[in-house]
Design a protein around this motif. Structure first.
Motif, PDB file in Angstrom:
ATOM      1  N   ALA A   1       0.848  -1.189   0.000  1.00  0.00           N
ATOM      2  CA  ALA A   1       0.000   0.000   0.000  1.00  0.00           C
ATOM      3  C   ALA A   1       0.886   1.242   0.000  1.00  0.00           C
ATOM      4  CB  ALA A   1      -0.898   0.005   1.234  1.00  0.00           C
ATOM      5  N   THR A   2       0.357   2.331  -0.501  1.00  0.00           N
ATOM      6  CA  THR A   2       1.092   3.590  -0.481  1.00  0.00           C
ATOM      7  C   THR A   2       1.188   4.094   0.952  1.00  0.00           C
ATOM      8  OG1 THR A   2       0.322   4.124  -2.695  1.00  0.00           O
ATOM      9  CG2 THR A   2       1.151   5.952  -1.364  1.00  0.00           C
ATOM     10  N   GLN A   3       2.400   4.457   1.359  1.00  0.00           N
ATOM     11  CA  GLN A   3       2.647   4.969   2.717  1.00  0.00           C
ATOM     12  C   GLN A   3       2.943   6.461   2.627  1.00  0.00           C
ATOM     13  OE1 GLN A   3       5.931   2.774   4.383  1.00  0.00           O
ATOM     14  NE2 GLN A   3       5.213   0.867   3.490  1.00  0.00           N
ATOM     15  N   GLN A   4       2.179   7.249   3.338  1.00  0.00           N
ATOM     16  CA  GLN A   4       2.417   8.694   3.399  1.00  0.00           C
ATOM     17  C   GLN A   4       3.393   8.912   4.552  1.00  0.00           C
ATOM     18  OE1 GLN A   4       0.769  10.781   1.064  1.00  0.00           O
ATOM     19  NE2 GLN A   4       2.278  12.279   1.716  1.00  0.00           N
ATOM     20  N   VAL A   5       4.689   8.982   4.261  1.00  0.00           N
ATOM     21  CA  VAL A   5       5.742   9.073   5.265  1.00  0.00           C
ATOM     22  C   VAL A   5       5.734  10.437   5.948  1.00  0.00           C
ATOM     23  CG1 VAL A   5       8.229   8.925   5.653  1.00  0.00           C
ATOM     24  CG2 VAL A   5       7.128   7.389   4.023  1.00  0.00           C
ATOM     25  N   SER A   6       5.558  11.489   5.169  1.00  0.00           N
ATOM     26  CA  SER A   6       5.444  12.838   5.718  1.00  0.00           C
ATOM     27  C   SER A   6       4.432  13.592   4.864  1.00  0.00           C
ATOM     28  CB  SER A   6       6.798  13.559   5.712  1.00  0.00           C
ATOM     29  OG  SER A   6       7.170  13.902   4.392  1.00  0.00           O
ATOM     30  N   GLU A   7       4.228  14.837   5.172  1.00  0.00           N
ATOM     31  CA  GLU A   7       3.258  15.631   4.416  1.00  0.00           C
ATOM     32  C   GLU A   7       3.630  15.721   2.933  1.00  0.00           C
ATOM     33  OE1 GLU A   7       1.903  20.211   4.501  1.00  0.00           O
ATOM     34  OE2 GLU A   7       1.869  19.190   6.444  1.00  0.00           O
ATOM     35  N   THR A   8       4.924  15.674   2.638  1.00  0.00           N
ATOM     36  CA  THR A   8       5.378  15.854   1.260  1.00  0.00           C
ATOM     37  C   THR A   8       6.059  14.629   0.660  1.00  0.00           C
ATOM     38  OG1 THR A   8       7.465  16.757   2.059  1.00  0.00           O
ATOM     39  CG2 THR A   8       5.694  18.330   1.576  1.00  0.00           C
ATOM     40  N   PHE A   9       6.063  13.493   1.374  1.00  0.00           N
ATOM     41  CA  PHE A   9       6.790  12.323   0.888  1.00  0.00           C
ATOM     42  C   PHE A   9       5.951  11.066   1.047  1.00  0.00           C
ATOM     43  CE2 PHE A   9       9.779   8.766   1.526  1.00  0.00           C
ATOM     44  CZ  PHE A   9      10.443   8.825   0.318  1.00  0.00           C
ATOM     45  N   LYS A  10       5.836  10.295  -0.065  1.00  0.00           N
ATOM     46  CA  LYS A  10       5.138   9.020  -0.008  1.00  0.00           C
ATOM     47  C   LYS A  10       5.941   7.968  -0.754  1.00  0.00           C
ATOM     48  CE  LYS A  10       2.108  10.195  -3.887  1.00  0.00           C
ATOM     49  NZ  LYS A  10       0.737  10.325  -4.336  1.00  0.00           N
ATOM     50  N   LYS A  11       5.725   6.702  -0.380  1.00  0.00           N
ATOM     51  CA  LYS A  11       6.440   5.601  -1.027  1.00  0.00           C
ATOM     52  C   LYS A  11       5.559   4.365  -1.037  1.00  0.00           C
ATOM     53  CE  LYS A  11       8.933   3.574   2.861  1.00  0.00           C
ATOM     54  NZ  LYS A  11      10.231   3.073   3.276  1.00  0.00           N
ATOM     55  N   ARG A  12       5.973   3.405  -1.864  1.00  0.00           N
ATOM     56  CA  ARG A  12       5.224   2.159  -1.994  1.00  0.00           C
ATOM     57  C   ARG A  12       6.208   1.056  -2.333  1.00  0.00           C
ATOM     58  NH1 ARG A  12       0.015   1.727  -6.028  1.00  0.00           N
ATOM     59  NH2 ARG A  12      -0.890  -0.139  -5.109  1.00  0.00           N
ATOM     60  N   ASP A  13       6.046  -0.099  -1.711  1.00  0.00           N
ATOM     61  CA  ASP A  13       6.956  -1.221  -1.930  1.00  0.00           C
ATOM     62  C   ASP A  13       6.405  -2.186  -2.969  1.00  0.00           C
ATOM     63  OD1 ASP A  13       8.723  -0.271  -0.030  1.00  0.00           O
ATOM     64  OD2 ASP A  13       8.034  -1.608   1.551  1.00  0.00           O
ATOM     65  N   LEU A  14       7.321  -2.809  -3.688  1.00  0.00           N
ATOM     66  CA  LEU A  14       7.000  -3.862  -4.636  1.00  0.00           C
ATOM     67  C   LEU A  14       7.985  -4.994  -4.374  1.00  0.00           C
ATOM     68  CD1 LEU A  14       5.596  -4.881  -7.316  1.00  0.00           C
ATOM     69  CD2 LEU A  14       7.567  -3.908  -8.497  1.00  0.00           C
ATOM     70  N   ILE A  15       7.464  -6.199  -4.169  1.00  0.00           N
ATOM     71  CA  ILE A  15       8.318  -7.374  -3.980  1.00  0.00           C
ATOM     72  C   ILE A  15       8.226  -8.205  -5.255  1.00  0.00           C
ATOM     73  CG2 ILE A  15       8.856  -9.371  -2.534  1.00  0.00           C
ATOM     74  CD1 ILE A  15       8.892  -6.614  -1.056  1.00  0.00           C
ATOM     75  N   VAL A  16       9.380  -8.477  -5.851  1.00  0.00           N
ATOM     76  CA  VAL A  16       9.450  -9.244  -7.095  1.00  0.00           C
ATOM     77  C   VAL A  16      10.195 -10.542  -6.828  1.00  0.00           C
ATOM     78  CG1 VAL A  16      10.394  -9.284  -9.440  1.00  0.00           C
ATOM     79  CG2 VAL A  16       9.352  -7.203  -8.563  1.00  0.00           C
ATOM     80  N   GLU A  17       9.603 -11.640  -7.292  1.00  0.00           N
ATOM     81  CA  GLU A  17      10.268 -12.942  -7.224  1.00  0.00           C
ATOM     82  C   GLU A  17      11.162 -13.061  -8.449  1.00  0.00           C
ATOM     83  OE1 GLU A  17       9.213 -17.651  -7.650  1.00  0.00           O
ATOM     84  OE2 GLU A  17       7.671 -16.337  -6.811  1.00  0.00           O
ATOM     85  N   TYR A  18      12.450 -13.136  -8.201  1.00  0.00           N
ATOM     86  CA  TYR A  18      13.447 -13.216  -9.256  1.00  0.00           C
ATOM     87  C   TYR A  18      14.016 -14.620  -9.213  1.00  0.00           C
ATOM     88  CZ  TYR A  18      17.865 -12.364 -11.707  1.00  0.00           C
ATOM     89  OH  TYR A  18      18.933 -12.416 -12.568  1.00  0.00           O
ATOM     90  N   ALA A  19      13.827 -15.379 -10.285  1.00  0.00           N
ATOM     91  CA  ALA A  19      14.215 -16.785 -10.272  1.00  0.00           C
ATOM     92  C   ALA A  19      15.276 -17.085 -11.318  1.00  0.00           C
ATOM     93  CB  ALA A  19      12.990 -17.658 -10.475  1.00  0.00           C
TER      94      ALA A  19
END
Length: 121
Positions: free
Chosen positions: A12-30
């Motif tokens: 999910a999108t994380q609102q870290v601060s008023e002006t900064f947001k991030k989102r994680d993606l986990i990729v299975e690399y085989a």
């Protein structure tokens, strides 16, 4: 840098601060299917929207920048952190054959009729 793999998880999108947001993606690399790797990428700011159309199981090609930074704790010990920051992501069609490169048609480089070849060999 880029890598191909299968989406394992979209955070999910994380609102870290008023002006900064991030989102994680986990990729299975085989690279070796017996021992798959699970690699965490970050999408920052407006790039978080790039992940909206992806779900677990999708085959993707992730384009990213490798970033690193130091962090010094209260005791003065410095640790180093790396992050993989997404700047583009593409869906990869499952089972699609590899694209065949386009080549120009061969050109006849022999002499035209009636021309003399003055090369010594």
């Amino acid at each position: 840098m880029e890598i191909k793999g299968k989406v394992h998880e979209v955070g999910a999108t994380q609102q870290v601060s008023e002006t900064f947001k991030k989102r994680d993606l986990i990729v299975e690399y085989a690279e070796n299917p017996t021992y798959p790797e699970y690699i965490r990428f970050e999408a920052l700011q407006d790039k978080t929207a790039l992940l909206d159309t992806f779900k677990a199981g999708d085959e993707v090609e992730v384009f990213f920048n490798l970033r690193g930074r130091p962090w010094t704790d209260k005791t003065g010990k410095t640790s180093y952190f790396n992050s993989l920051v997404i700047w583009r992501i593409n869906a990869v069609a499952a089972g699609a054959p590899a694209a065949t490169p386009a080549y120009a048609a061969p050109v006849d480089v022999s002499n035209a009729p009636g021309e003399d070849d003055d090369l010594p060999f």
